[in-house]
Design an enzyme around this catalytic site. Structure first.
Site, PDB file in Angstrom:
ATOM      1  N   TYR A  56       0.821  -1.172  -0.105  1.00  0.00           N
ATOM      2  CA  TYR A  56      -0.004  -0.051  -0.056  1.00  0.00           C
ATOM      3  C   TYR A  56       0.795   1.479   0.136  1.00  0.00           C
ATOM      4  CZ  TYR A  56      -3.692  -3.125   1.656  1.00  0.00           C
ATOM      5  OH  TYR A  56      -4.856  -4.233   1.996  1.00  0.00           O
ATOM      6  N   HIS A 114       0.673 -11.599   2.615  1.00  0.00           N
ATOM      7  CA  HIS A 114      -0.401 -10.905   1.789  1.00  0.00           C
ATOM      8  C   HIS A 114      -1.096 -11.810   1.021  1.00  0.00           C
ATOM      9  CE1 HIS A 114      -1.753  -6.758   0.583  1.00  0.00           C
ATOM     10  NE2 HIS A 114      -2.487  -7.398   0.451  1.00  0.00           N
TER      11      HIS A 114
HETATM   12  N1  LIG Z   1      -5.552  -8.678   2.169  1.00  0.00           N
HETATM   13  C1  LIG Z   1      -5.906  -8.375   1.203  1.00  0.00           C
HETATM   14  O1  LIG Z   1      -5.515  -9.121  -0.019  1.00  0.00           O
HETATM   15  C2  LIG Z   1      -7.001  -7.197   0.751  1.00  0.00           C
HETATM   16  C3  LIG Z   1      -7.662  -7.033  -0.161  1.00  0.00           C
HETATM   17  C4  LIG Z   1      -8.502  -5.858  -0.262  1.00  0.00           C
HETATM   18  C5  LIG Z   1      -8.686  -5.092   0.916  1.00  0.00           C
HETATM   19  N2  LIG Z   1      -7.927  -5.360   1.867  1.00  0.00           N
HETATM   20  C6  LIG Z   1      -8.094  -4.510   3.057  1.00  0.00           C
HETATM   21  O2  LIG Z   1      -9.446  -4.186   3.403  1.00  0.00           O
HETATM   22  C7  LIG Z   1      -9.688  -2.976   3.371  1.00  0.00           C
HETATM   23  C8  LIG Z   1     -11.252  -2.572   3.069  1.00  0.00           C
HETATM   24  O3  LIG Z   1     -11.433  -3.311   1.806  1.00  0.00           O
HETATM   25  P1  LIG Z   1     -11.692  -2.038   0.500  1.00  0.00           P
HETATM   26  O4  LIG Z   1     -10.774  -1.183   0.646  1.00  0.00           O
HETATM   27  O5  LIG Z   1     -11.303  -3.183  -0.612  1.00  0.00           O
HETATM   28  O6  LIG Z   1     -13.287  -2.178   0.397  1.00  0.00           O
HETATM   29  P2  LIG Z   1     -14.480  -1.766   1.322  1.00  0.00           P
HETATM   30  O7  LIG Z   1     -14.123  -1.489   2.605  1.00  0.00           O
HETATM   31  O8  LIG Z   1     -15.392  -2.705   0.941  1.00  0.00           O
HETATM   32  O9  LIG Z   1     -14.937  -0.427   0.420  1.00  0.00           O
HETATM   33  C9  LIG Z   1     -14.113   0.670   0.599  1.00  0.00           C
HETATM   34  C10 LIG Z   1     -14.888   1.833  -0.514  1.00  0.00           C
HETATM   35  O10 LIG Z   1     -16.139   1.927   0.148  1.00  0.00           O
HETATM   36  C11 LIG Z   1     -16.403   3.311   0.176  1.00  0.00           C
HETATM   37  N3  LIG Z   1     -17.097   3.584   1.260  1.00  0.00           N
HETATM   38  C12 LIG Z   1     -16.961   3.088   2.561  1.00  0.00           C
HETATM   39  N4  LIG Z   1     -17.814   3.656   3.417  1.00  0.00           N
HETATM   40  C13 LIG Z   1     -18.705   4.313   2.474  1.00  0.00           C
HETATM   41  C14 LIG Z   1     -20.132   4.584   2.972  1.00  0.00           C
HETATM   42  N5  LIG Z   1     -20.625   4.592   4.098  1.00  0.00           N
HETATM   43  N6  LIG Z   1     -20.898   5.122   2.045  1.00  0.00           N
HETATM   44  C15 LIG Z   1     -20.218   5.153   0.770  1.00  0.00           C
HETATM   45  N7  LIG Z   1     -19.019   4.599   0.418  1.00  0.00           N
HETATM   46  C16 LIG Z   1     -18.409   4.246   1.456  1.00  0.00           C
HETATM   47  C17 LIG Z   1     -14.996   4.013   0.315  1.00  0.00           C
HETATM   48  O11 LIG Z   1     -14.813   5.075  -0.443  1.00  0.00           O
HETATM   49  P3  LIG Z   1     -14.015   6.538   0.412  1.00  0.00           P
HETATM   50  O12 LIG Z   1     -12.747   5.999   0.568  1.00  0.00           O
HETATM   51  O13 LIG Z   1     -14.235   7.487  -0.758  1.00  0.00           O
HETATM   52  O14 LIG Z   1     -15.143   6.624   1.697  1.00  0.00           O
HETATM   53  C18 LIG Z   1     -14.013   2.885  -0.684  1.00  0.00           C
HETATM   54  O15 LIG Z   1     -14.211   3.264  -1.995  1.00  0.00           O
HETATM   55  C19 LIG Z   1      -8.484  -2.306   2.658  1.00  0.00           C
HETATM   56  O16 LIG Z   1      -8.698  -0.986   2.652  1.00  0.00           O
HETATM   57  C20 LIG Z   1      -7.225  -3.064   2.977  1.00  0.00           C
HETATM   58  O17 LIG Z   1      -6.946  -2.581   4.142  1.00  0.00           O
HETATM   59  C21 LIG Z   1      -7.000  -6.355   2.003  1.00  0.00           C
END
Ligand SMILES: NC(=O)c1ccc[n+]([C@@H]2O[C@H](COP(=O)([O-])OP(=O)(O)OC[C@H]3O[C@@H](n4cnc5c(N)ncnc54)[C@H](OP(=O)(O)O)[C@@H]3O)[C@@H](O)[C@H]2O)c1
Length: 290
Positions: A56, A114
């Site tokens: 990241y 990861h």
């Molecule tokens: N281990 C892995 O391979 C892996 C893979 C994917 C993710 N992750 C981790 O998991 C975390 C979360 O997953 P993710 O980032 O893929 O997706 P997520 O948490 O499912 O969704 C994040 C998205 O939703 C939006 N959002 C959040 N709250 C909202 C709300 N109340 N209303 C409208 N939109 C909203 C955010 O926009 P804004 O930012 O504009 O608010 C962002 O674009 C990652 O950041 C990372 O730390 C790990």
């Protein structure tokens, strides 16, 4: 996480007794001033778990925000991850040292592998398995040195885990995987439970796309909660930790313990959410990785 009296406690006890806060902040694609602001806001709101990864490229900015917050280091749970380009004995050792340097801390709470695959290797190559086991041995030494409080994996399918369990000296304490109502991973979660491996659910909001789903919106209306709160509460009620990502303070304020632990989804609502499981993934697929 215990549910004896219908309420959830705010942390999950890992197999080595370390407490993992059940609600964290994801930071994938978050950088710069908006990242620093959202971390400061999260810490002010009582969120004590931050999820990052070497890939990241935001660990130094996270360190700046944590320092600025004045919240004591020991009150914050920080996860980072060793990336696919850092697998193998020499590179993984360097990766662990660099995580500590970039985060400017003398111990990290959780480090994960990861991805089960190795950069630049064919997904079918048997060398993926050899290299990730070398990485695990590095994590075991890192754990024994006391510079990491817990170790685990991410995106491991059952067969990747089984292979690791067959030869690990220290069992993985966590598997961080994609989990949400459309991809509920019941089988893998049951296997992890049996092995005492905690689940950290990522992409709980379907990268934002699940927030407009009809069923989620209907249940949100019934509960007087937002769609995001329904999705996170569903994950928590399944026994997972959740790490939603946002850069908006108004969204983040919906994700505190007070907002997610003080109400519950009924059995009927849980069933309606379970019925959405159609195997749809929003992120990458580790299944082909040998
Ligand atoms: N281990 C892995 O391979 C892996 C893979 C994917 C993710 N992750 C981790 O998991 C975390 C979360 O997953 P993710 O980032 O893929 O997706 P997520 O948490 O499912 O969704 C994040 C998205 O939703 C939006 N959002 C959040 N709250 C909202 C709300 N109340 N209303 C409208 N939109 C909203 C955010 O926009 P804004 O930012 O504009 O608010 C962002 O674009 C990652 O950041 C990372 O730390 C790990």
């Amino acid at each position: 996480m215990s549910e004896d009296d219908g309420s959830l406690v705010p942390s999950i006890q890992l197999s080595n007794t370390v407490e993992l806060p059940a609600i964290g902040l994801g930071t994938f694609k978050a950088r710069g001033s908006s990242l620093k602001a959202i971390i400061c806001c999260a810490l002010k709101c009582g969120i004590r778990h931050i999820d990052t990864a070497s890939v990241y490229k935001n660990e130094s900015e996270i360190a700046d925000a944590v320092e600025a917050s004045k919240v004591p280091r020991e009150d914050i749970f920080i996860t980072s991850k060793i990336g696919p380009t850092q697998q193998g004995t020499v590179k993984a050792q360097l990766a662990c040292d660099e995580i500590l340097q970039r985060l400017r801390i003398n111990y990290v709470d959780l480090v994960l592998i990861h991805w089960p695959g190795v950069a630049k290797l064919e997904v079918k190559s048997p060398r993926n398995a050899t290299k990730r086991l070398e990485t695990w041995r590095v994590l075991e030494r890192f754990y024994r040195s006391g510079r990491v409080r817990a170790i685990g994996v991410s995106n491991y399918e059952q067969r990747h885990l089984q292979e690791l369990l067959d030869c690990a000296s220290i069992k993985p304490m966590v598997n961080q995987i994609e989990v949400h109502p459309r991809f509920s991973q019941k089988g893998l979660r049951a296997f992890c439970k049996q092995q005492n491996i905690a689940i950290v659910a990522y992409t709980s909001l379907g990268c934002g796309a699940l927030l407009s789903h009809n069923t989620i919106q209907q249940i949100a209306q019934q509960c007087g909660q937002t769609p995001a709160q329904v999705l996170l509460r569903w994950g928590l009620q399944q026994g997972c930790a959740v790490i939603p990502k946002t850069t908006h303070e108004e969204y983040l304020r919906q994700y505190t313990e007070a907002k997610l632990l003080s109400w519950r989804l009924s059995a009927e609502q849980m069933q309606a959410l379970e019925a959405l499981n159609d195997g749809h993934k929003y992120c990458w697929n580790p299944a082909p990785v040998r």
